[in-house]
Design a protein around this motif. Sequence first.
Motif, short mmCIF file in Angstrom:
data_model
loop_
_atom_site.label_atom_id
_atom_site.label_comp_id
_atom_site.label_asym_id
_atom_site.label_seq_id
_atom_site.Cartn_x
_atom_site.Cartn_y
_atom_site.Cartn_z
N ASP A 113 0.86 -1.22 0.10
CA ASP A 113 -0.05 -0.16 -0.20
C ASP A 113 0.79 1.26 0.39
O ASP A 113 0.30 1.78 -0.29
N TYR A 116 2.00 1.38 -3.73
CA TYR A 116 0.50 1.87 -4.20
C TYR A 116 0.34 3.60 -4.22
O TYR A 116 0.69 3.62 -5.35
N ASN A 117 0.34 3.50 -3.03
CA ASN A 117 0.06 5.39 -3.57
C ASN A 117 1.73 6.02 -3.15
O ASN A 117 1.33 7.22 -3.99
N ARG A 120 1.30 6.85 -7.05
CA ARG A 120 -0.18 7.33 -7.62
C ARG A 120 0.29 9.10 -7.58
O ARG A 120 0.20 9.53 -8.31
N ALA A 121 1.61 9.17 -6.93
CA ALA A 121 1.73 10.94 -7.16
C ALA A 121 2.98 11.16 -7.62
O ALA A 121 3.35 12.46 -7.59
N CYS A 122 3.33 10.21 -8.50
CA CYS A 122 4.20 11.09 -9.28
C CYS A 122 4.18 11.29 -10.87
O CYS A 122 2.52 10.89 -10.67
N VAL A 125 3.27 9.44 -13.82
CA VAL A 125 2.37 8.56 -13.77
C VAL A 125 0.91 8.43 -14.29
O VAL A 125 0.09 9.48 -13.55
N ASP A 126 0.52 7.99 -15.01
CA ASP A 126 -1.49 8.62 -15.81
C ASP A 126 -2.37 7.53 -14.75
O ASP A 126 -3.69 8.01 -14.41
N GLU A 127 -2.13 6.01 -14.91
CA GLU A 127 -2.58 5.50 -14.33
C GLU A 127 -2.00 4.03 -13.44
O GLU A 127 -0.95 4.19 -13.71
N VAL A 128 -2.86 3.51 -12.93
CA VAL A 128 -1.94 2.52 -11.51
C VAL A 128 -2.26 1.11 -11.41
O VAL A 128 -3.88 1.50 -11.53
N GLU A 130 -2.55 -2.01 -9.83
CA GLU A 130 -2.64 -2.80 -8.12
C GLU A 130 -1.67 -4.71 -8.78
O GLU A 130 -2.94 -4.71 -9.57
N GLN A 266 1.31 16.60 0.47
CA GLN A 266 -0.28 17.07 -0.82
C GLN A 266 -1.27 18.09 0.04
O GLN A 266 -1.92 18.55 0.13
#
Length: 410
Positions: A113, A116-117, A120-122, A125-128, A130, A266
């Motif tokens: 986790d 993954y998270n 997502r903050a990069c 990156v458009d889609e992650v 898992e 964030q």
Amino acid sequence: MSDHLSIIYDKIDSLISLVEAQERKEKRAILESIIFKCENVLQADGVQITPRVQPLNEKKKIRAYLDGCFDIMHSGHYNAIRQAKKIADILVVGIHSDKEIEKFKGPTTMKEDERYNLLRACKWVDEVVEDVPYVTTMDLLDKLNCDVNIHGDDIPRKEDGTSIFDEVEKAGRMKIIKRTEGISTTDIVGRMLLMTRTHHLPSDSVHHNQTVSDDDLYPVRPTLLPTVHRLLEFSNDISRIMPTDKVVYIDGDFDLFHVGHVEILQKLKEFGNFVLVGVHDDSTVNKHWGRNYPIMNMYERVLNVLSCKYVDEVIMGPPWVPTHDMITTMNIHLVIGCKAFNLKSVNGEDRFAYVKKSGKYKEIESARDLSVDEIVKRIIQNREQFEQKFSKGDKKQQLYNNSKKFNPEL
């Protein structure tokens, strides 16, 4: 549509994409004329022409797939993602689960986790996706509607010497990018296990004594080369601070950049529209944390921070004390302190005294109990397994280094 015509269209459309990127409209007209002539020739030969769904003036969006463990994220990971985004309009990043990684490579340091998270903050990156399978197949690419698979030039091989992406390569759906020199998860783990400091950037004010002989452990070991080109590529979307911006500033070491850092960055967007991050130099970090900290040098840490989509600008080696001049120069409205990763003060000094007095200081807490010490503890707790993994990975790295050829970076 015949296979021959499909090939012609693919070749011509690729050329048109290049022309559009260079804004050369006159060549576009020539290429369209070539297509028209090709169609006439094929029709004269009795070939049935099917109208193209994709108009010439509408470039097809390329969906590209890149996967990995992304355990202990570093600038090599981020540089691979950045290069992949140069190829893709939409970049899909697949991340392996803890269970999948342990089956093929051994234990992970960061939990799934957390990984993954962090991805997502990069900003590239458009889609992650898992829990993806360890080996990329044509079925997976089709399922994710991806045109190509992207990997570094250190292609994993089967026992017979063939690429694990053999099926994808034969289908013409493989793109190779440059692997970033001198940094890997194996290398980062080695720094923690061996307590070395050779990765620190040179400093006239600090002299380090090594606890382990690097000559014995790292014969002529490659290092990350801090080029201006790469720094510019990582910061190509950085915007200037404007008079109307409400700038929020935070500083720290940002060592082993992790999801705890990301969540704080964030949160800063709640207090302003422009997040300015100060990344302290190696000697300053080592002065306050000791041992072989920071695990990553300032250049590596700056690249990591620049990869985060919540960051608008970075100061490399900022003043230890946020001064009036710095606050004014950078139009800073609020300075954020966070005990989770702000460097501690020495001799009882309060380095935020001025901004507190000015009413421009706010303290916030991290929602995660995650720190560099915690990550190092995870390594130490599984020391034997990680040492075996490090030894295997180090041999693999040396084989790659001995056989590598020049590959231009995107």
